[in-house]
Design a protein around this motif. Structure first.
Motif, mmCIF file in Angstrom:
data_model
loop_
_atom_site.group_PDB
_atom_site.id
_atom_site.type_symbol
_atom_site.label_atom_id
_atom_site.label_comp_id
_atom_site.label_asym_id
_atom_site.label_seq_id
_atom_site.Cartn_x
_atom_site.Cartn_y
_atom_site.Cartn_z
ATOM 1 N N VAL A 54 -24.756 -35.882 -34.103
ATOM 2 C CA VAL A 54 -25.723 -36.979 -34.038
ATOM 3 C C VAL A 54 -26.848 -36.647 -35.015
ATOM 4 O O VAL A 54 -27.488 -35.597 -34.904
ATOM 5 C CB VAL A 54 -26.274 -37.149 -32.610
ATOM 6 N N THR A 55 -27.060 -37.543 -35.965
ATOM 7 C CA THR A 55 -28.089 -37.345 -36.985
ATOM 8 C C THR A 55 -29.115 -38.454 -36.835
ATOM 9 O O THR A 55 -28.867 -39.594 -37.241
ATOM 10 C CB THR A 55 -27.465 -37.378 -38.391
ATOM 11 N N PRO A 56 -30.260 -38.183 -36.190
ATOM 12 C CA PRO A 56 -31.236 -39.237 -35.914
ATOM 13 C C PRO A 56 -31.612 -40.028 -37.165
ATOM 14 O O PRO A 56 -31.896 -39.457 -38.223
ATOM 15 C CB PRO A 56 -32.436 -38.465 -35.356
ATOM 16 N N GLY A 57 -31.579 -41.345 -37.029
ATOM 17 C CA GLY A 57 -31.954 -42.217 -38.124
ATOM 18 C C GLY A 57 -30.869 -42.456 -39.149
ATOM 19 O O GLY A 57 -31.011 -43.334 -40.004
ATOM 20 N N ALA A 58 -29.767 -41.693 -39.090
ATOM 21 C CA ALA A 58 -28.683 -41.861 -40.058
ATOM 22 C C ALA A 58 -27.606 -42.772 -39.486
ATOM 23 O O ALA A 58 -27.419 -42.867 -38.266
ATOM 24 C CB ALA A 58 -28.088 -40.513 -40.439
ATOM 25 N N ILE A 59 -26.881 -43.416 -40.377
ATOM 26 C CA ILE A 59 -25.832 -44.357 -39.994
ATOM 27 C C ILE A 59 -24.511 -43.827 -40.515
ATOM 28 O O ILE A 59 -24.399 -43.427 -41.677
ATOM 29 C CB ILE A 59 -26.126 -45.751 -40.581
ATOM 30 N N LEU A 60 -23.506 -43.824 -39.660
ATOM 31 C CA LEU A 60 -22.183 -43.344 -40.041
ATOM 32 C C LEU A 60 -21.372 -44.507 -40.597
ATOM 33 O O LEU A 60 -21.208 -45.534 -39.935
ATOM 34 C CB LEU A 60 -21.478 -42.741 -38.823
ATOM 35 N N ILE A 61 -20.883 -44.356 -41.817
ATOM 36 C CA ILE A 61 -20.100 -45.400 -42.485
ATOM 37 C C ILE A 61 -18.670 -44.901 -42.644
ATOM 38 O O ILE A 61 -18.460 -43.754 -43.062
ATOM 39 C CB ILE A 61 -20.647 -45.736 -43.888
ATOM 40 N N ASN A 62 -17.692 -45.735 -42.319
ATOM 41 C CA ASN A 62 -16.309 -45.319 -42.546
ATOM 42 C C ASN A 62 -15.456 -46.433 -43.125
ATOM 43 O O ASN A 62 -15.730 -47.622 -42.937
ATOM 44 C CB ASN A 62 -15.670 -44.767 -41.264
ATOM 45 N N ILE A 63 -14.435 -46.017 -43.837
ATOM 46 C CA ILE A 63 -13.450 -46.920 -44.412
ATOM 47 C C ILE A 63 -12.522 -47.401 -43.304
ATOM 48 O O ILE A 63 -12.111 -46.623 -42.441
ATOM 49 C CB ILE A 63 -12.631 -46.195 -45.499
ATOM 50 N N ALA A 64 -12.174 -48.687 -43.329
ATOM 51 C CA ALA A 64 -11.217 -49.242 -42.375
ATOM 52 C C ALA A 64 -9.901 -49.556 -43.095
ATOM 53 O O ALA A 64 -9.797 -49.500 -44.316
ATOM 54 C CB ALA A 64 -11.796 -50.490 -41.715
ATOM 55 N N ASP A 65 -8.887 -49.894 -42.305
ATOM 56 C CA ASP A 65 -7.517 -49.953 -42.819
ATOM 57 C C ASP A 65 -7.309 -50.992 -43.917
ATOM 58 O O ASP A 65 -6.547 -50.765 -44.861
ATOM 59 C CB ASP A 65 -6.549 -50.245 -41.675
ATOM 60 N N LEU A 66 -7.956 -52.137 -43.787
ATOM 61 C CA LEU A 66 -7.748 -53.168 -44.797
ATOM 62 C C LEU A 66 -8.349 -52.749 -46.139
ATOM 63 O O LEU A 66 -7.803 -53.067 -47.208
ATOM 64 C CB LEU A 66 -8.331 -54.496 -44.317
ATOM 65 N N MET A 67 -9.456 -52.011 -46.111
ATOM 66 C CA MET A 67 -10.023 -51.478 -47.348
ATOM 67 C C MET A 67 -9.102 -50.420 -47.945
ATOM 68 O O MET A 67 -8.956 -50.334 -49.175
ATOM 69 C CB MET A 67 -11.414 -50.898 -47.091
ATOM 70 N N GLN A 68 -8.458 -49.627 -47.116
ATOM 71 C CA GLN A 68 -7.515 -48.650 -47.653
ATOM 72 C C GLN A 68 -6.370 -49.358 -48.377
ATOM 73 O O GLN A 68 -5.962 -48.945 -49.466
ATOM 74 C CB GLN A 68 -6.965 -47.753 -46.541
ATOM 75 N N ARG A 69 -5.849 -50.429 -47.773
ATOM 76 C CA ARG A 69 -4.812 -51.226 -48.446
ATOM 77 C C ARG A 69 -5.338 -51.812 -49.756
ATOM 78 O O ARG A 69 -4.661 -51.791 -50.781
ATOM 79 C CB ARG A 69 -4.357 -52.379 -47.539
ATOM 80 N N TRP A 70 -6.541 -52.349 -49.681
ATOM 81 C CA TRP A 70 -7.164 -53.022 -50.816
ATOM 82 C C TRP A 70 -7.265 -52.085 -52.016
ATOM 83 O O TRP A 70 -7.067 -52.490 -53.168
ATOM 84 C CB TRP A 70 -8.550 -53.493 -50.395
#
Length: 307
Positions: free
Chosen positions: A224-240
């Motif tokens: 947990v990193t206060p104030g930070a946002i976790l961003i991740n790639i999803a499956d449709l972007m991987q296909r893209w």
């Protein structure tokens, strides 16, 4: 493996355009993170910890209501958009496990006919947070396009209708109640192993429990990193991107025995518009073309036993 932490101050919601050098640096860091890990932390985004806490607090008020007061707002796909309460153990993101030990409220559209729970400021706070998160997500997509030497419009033009009935993007506020070990089914988790469905996800969390699978196959704890946002790639972007960007499986474990703590998180699942046609950006035919709506509806149906 560790999840990179990237300073987004040069392109935060508080700013406007990004000079060439900071954009180059951001693009380089994004590309490394999304090809090697599939996840990254963003700090200095313009969305503050105070904003996140307001969403978590008003969400907690809703989740503490008796089920009979929440049930009139039960989840459904309304007018091609996801909205409403997903009750405990209604969803299983890993079909090989028992249902997930969580509940959520989904927000995906804002037409006047939508009904909202009778919790003070619930609608206003979550609506504002949806739009703030959406704007941040579009900035992330812009950097991602630069990292692949693409015109940003390649991604942005496929996300023009976020928040309307022409798009299935959804803000989910999630609640994981205390776990009674005596009533947990074998192999049951708070959230089973899965990868996200659409373009990217933006996660705001207040305590530990999330794990991400590394390339080695080992699951690692996400801090947990206060104030930070976790961003991740999803499956449709991987296909893209023809597998250039990686969508990594993740899960939420049960708390340790004797730990009665709850867990909360908020996630914006940013998805392409219904009619956006997703094809491999390198011109290959590794994955067949598919519209955002067709792909997402198939994945959503697979997560709900009775849908």
């Amino acid at each position: 493996m560790s999840i990179p932490v990237i300073d987004f101050g040069a392109y935060s919601l508080d700013g406007k355009e990004v000079p060439e050098e900071p954009m180059h640096n951001l693009s380089r860091q994004f590309k490394a993170a999304f090809t090697e890990v599939g996840f990254l932390f963003l700090k200095n985004t313009g969305i503050t910890q105070k904003e996140m806490n307001r969403v978590l607090d008003v969400s907690q008020e809703f989740f503490q209501l008796p089920d009979e007061l929440k049930r009139p707002f039960s989840w459904t796909i309304i007018d091609n958009c996801s909205h409403g309460w997903v009750f405990p153990e209604e969803e299983r993101l890993n079909p090989l496990r028992p249902p997930d030990l969580k509940e959520s409220f989904n927000i995906g559209r804002f037409q006047p006919d939508i009904e909202w729970p009778p919790v003070s400021e619930f609608r206003e706070i979550l609506t504002s947070f949806f739009h703030r998160s959406k704007e941040l997500g579009l900035r992330v997509l812009t950097v991602m396009a630069h990292s692949l030497d693409l015109d940003p419009e390649v991604f942005l033009s496929a996300h023009r209708f976020v928040g309307t009935n022409k798009n299935l993007s959804v803000l989910r506020t999630l609640y994981y109640p205390p776990v009674n070990r005596e009533s947990v089914n074998e192999h049951q988790l708070r959230c089973g192993e899965h990868s996200d469905f659409g373009t990217i996800s933006l996660l705001f969390q207040n305590n530990e429990g999330l794990q991400v699978r590394a390339r080695s196959g080992e699951y690692i704890d996400v801090p947990v990193t206060p104030g930070a946002i976790l961003i991740n790639i999803a499956d449709l972007m991987q296909r893209w991107t023809n597998d250039q960007f990686t969508s990594a499986p993740h899960r939420v474990l049960l708390p340790p025995a004797g730990d009665s703590n709850t867990r909360q998180s908020v996630v914006l699942f940013l998805n392409p518009d219904h009619e956006a046609l997703i094809t491999c950006l390198d011109g290959s035919n590794k994955y067949p073309p598919v519209t955002g709506q067709d792909y997402l509806m198939e994945r959503i149906r697979g997560s709900f036993d009775e849908y």
